[in-house]
Design a protein around this motif. Sequence first.
Motif, short mmCIF file in Angstrom:
data_model
loop_
_atom_site.label_atom_id
_atom_site.label_comp_id
_atom_site.label_asym_id
_atom_site.label_seq_id
_atom_site.Cartn_x
_atom_site.Cartn_y
_atom_site.Cartn_z
N ALA A 38 -6.62 12.61 -7.28
CA ALA A 38 -6.07 11.65 -6.43
C ALA A 38 -5.06 10.69 -7.20
CB ALA A 38 -7.15 10.82 -5.97
N ALA A 39 -5.44 10.47 -8.52
CA ALA A 39 -4.42 9.50 -9.11
C ALA A 39 -3.36 10.34 -10.27
CB ALA A 39 -5.35 8.73 -10.11
N LEU A 40 -2.78 11.46 -9.61
CA LEU A 40 -1.70 12.00 -10.54
C LEU A 40 -0.43 10.87 -10.47
CD1 LEU A 40 -1.70 15.75 -10.07
CD2 LEU A 40 -2.52 14.51 -12.03
N ASP A 41 -0.15 10.26 -9.42
CA ASP A 41 0.91 9.39 -9.47
C ASP A 41 0.54 8.26 -10.45
OD1 ASP A 41 2.19 10.66 -7.33
OD2 ASP A 41 1.80 9.20 -5.86
N ASP A 42 -0.67 7.82 -10.65
CA ASP A 42 -0.73 6.64 -11.55
C ASP A 42 -0.58 7.32 -12.95
OD1 ASP A 42 -1.53 4.86 -9.58
OD2 ASP A 42 -3.79 5.58 -9.78
N LEU A 43 -1.03 8.47 -13.21
CA LEU A 43 -0.93 9.24 -14.61
C LEU A 43 0.73 9.35 -14.81
CD1 LEU A 43 -1.53 10.65 -17.14
CD2 LEU A 43 -2.14 12.70 -15.84
N VAL A 44 1.64 9.72 -13.92
CA VAL A 44 2.87 10.11 -14.12
C VAL A 44 3.62 8.53 -14.25
CG1 VAL A 44 5.06 10.46 -12.79
CG2 VAL A 44 3.31 12.03 -12.40
N GLN A 45 3.15 7.69 -13.69
CA GLN A 45 3.67 6.40 -13.92
C GLN A 45 3.25 5.75 -15.17
OE1 GLN A 45 2.28 3.77 -10.54
NE2 GLN A 45 3.62 4.81 -9.28
N ALA A 46 1.80 6.07 -15.59
CA ALA A 46 1.40 5.53 -16.99
C ALA A 46 2.20 6.21 -18.04
CB ALA A 46 0.06 5.82 -17.22
N VAL A 47 2.49 7.48 -17.95
CA VAL A 47 3.40 8.41 -18.97
C VAL A 47 4.56 7.86 -19.04
CG1 VAL A 47 4.33 10.61 -19.53
CG2 VAL A 47 2.01 10.33 -18.93
N ALA A 48 5.27 7.48 -17.92
CA ALA A 48 6.70 7.24 -17.89
C ALA A 48 6.77 5.66 -18.33
CB ALA A 48 7.19 6.91 -16.41
N ALA A 49 5.78 4.68 -18.27
CA ALA A 49 5.68 3.51 -18.96
C ALA A 49 5.42 3.65 -20.54
CB ALA A 49 4.47 2.73 -18.62
N ALA A 50 4.76 4.43 -20.93
CA ALA A 50 4.79 4.94 -22.46
C ALA A 50 5.93 5.30 -22.98
CB ALA A 50 3.37 5.81 -22.59
N LEU A 51 6.49 6.35 -22.27
CA LEU A 51 7.71 6.88 -22.70
C LEU A 51 8.86 5.94 -22.91
CD1 LEU A 51 7.93 10.58 -20.87
CD2 LEU A 51 7.19 9.65 -23.32
N ALA A 52 8.91 5.00 -21.96
CA ALA A 52 9.90 3.99 -22.02
C ALA A 52 9.60 2.99 -23.20
CB ALA A 52 9.94 3.17 -20.64
N GLU A 53 8.64 2.78 -23.34
CA GLU A 53 8.05 1.76 -24.27
C GLU A 53 8.32 2.39 -25.60
OE1 GLU A 53 3.93 -0.16 -25.77
OE2 GLU A 53 4.51 -0.77 -23.66
N ILE A 54 8.23 3.67 -25.82
CA ILE A 54 8.36 4.46 -27.19
C ILE A 54 9.60 4.15 -27.45
CG2 ILE A 54 8.37 6.85 -28.27
CD1 ILE A 54 5.51 6.99 -26.85
N ALA A 55 10.69 4.89 -26.32
CA ALA A 55 12.05 4.80 -26.30
C ALA A 55 12.61 3.29 -26.75
CB ALA A 55 12.70 5.27 -25.07
N ASP A 56 12.04 2.58 -26.30
CA ASP A 56 12.69 1.04 -26.40
C ASP A 56 12.32 0.61 -27.90
OD1 ASP A 56 13.61 0.52 -23.94
OD2 ASP A 56 11.80 -0.59 -23.15
N GLY A 57 11.01 1.00 -28.42
CA GLY A 57 10.92 0.91 -29.91
C GLY A 57 11.65 1.57 -30.65
N ALA A 58 12.07 2.69 -30.51
CA ALA A 58 12.97 3.53 -31.24
C ALA A 58 14.39 2.89 -31.43
CB ALA A 58 12.98 5.23 -30.76
N GLU A 59 14.69 2.17 -30.30
CA GLU A 59 16.05 1.63 -30.24
C GLU A 59 16.17 0.11 -31.06
OE1 GLU A 59 17.07 1.38 -26.36
OE2 GLU A 59 16.94 3.59 -26.04
#
Length: 107
Positions: free
Chosen positions: A85-106
Amino acid sequence: MLAIDRAELDAQTGGDAELADEVLALFAGQCRSILPRLTDPSLPAGQRADLAHTLKGSAAGVGATRVRACADAAEAQLRAGAEPAALDDLVQAVAAALAEIADGAES
């Protein structure tokens, strides 16, 4: 709330910033590989549950607590024979983690 718990990541990597960056890059790659298959309803539920389990473990290793929790819920639902039921939540959580990782790399 941050997507990556830096204290947990530091604990997992012994405070080694270079190792932390490497682990985060591996996690990001794994997210990009796993998420499209995990969210594909045409794949067998058991295979998708295994993917959720893998993602859950990887997330725990880098301190991505929301990704871990969402992947855990998805795995449990898939193993019970239900569409998560919560796949959208998982997709959003992964997107947030990827964005934070990208921000940290920059930085």
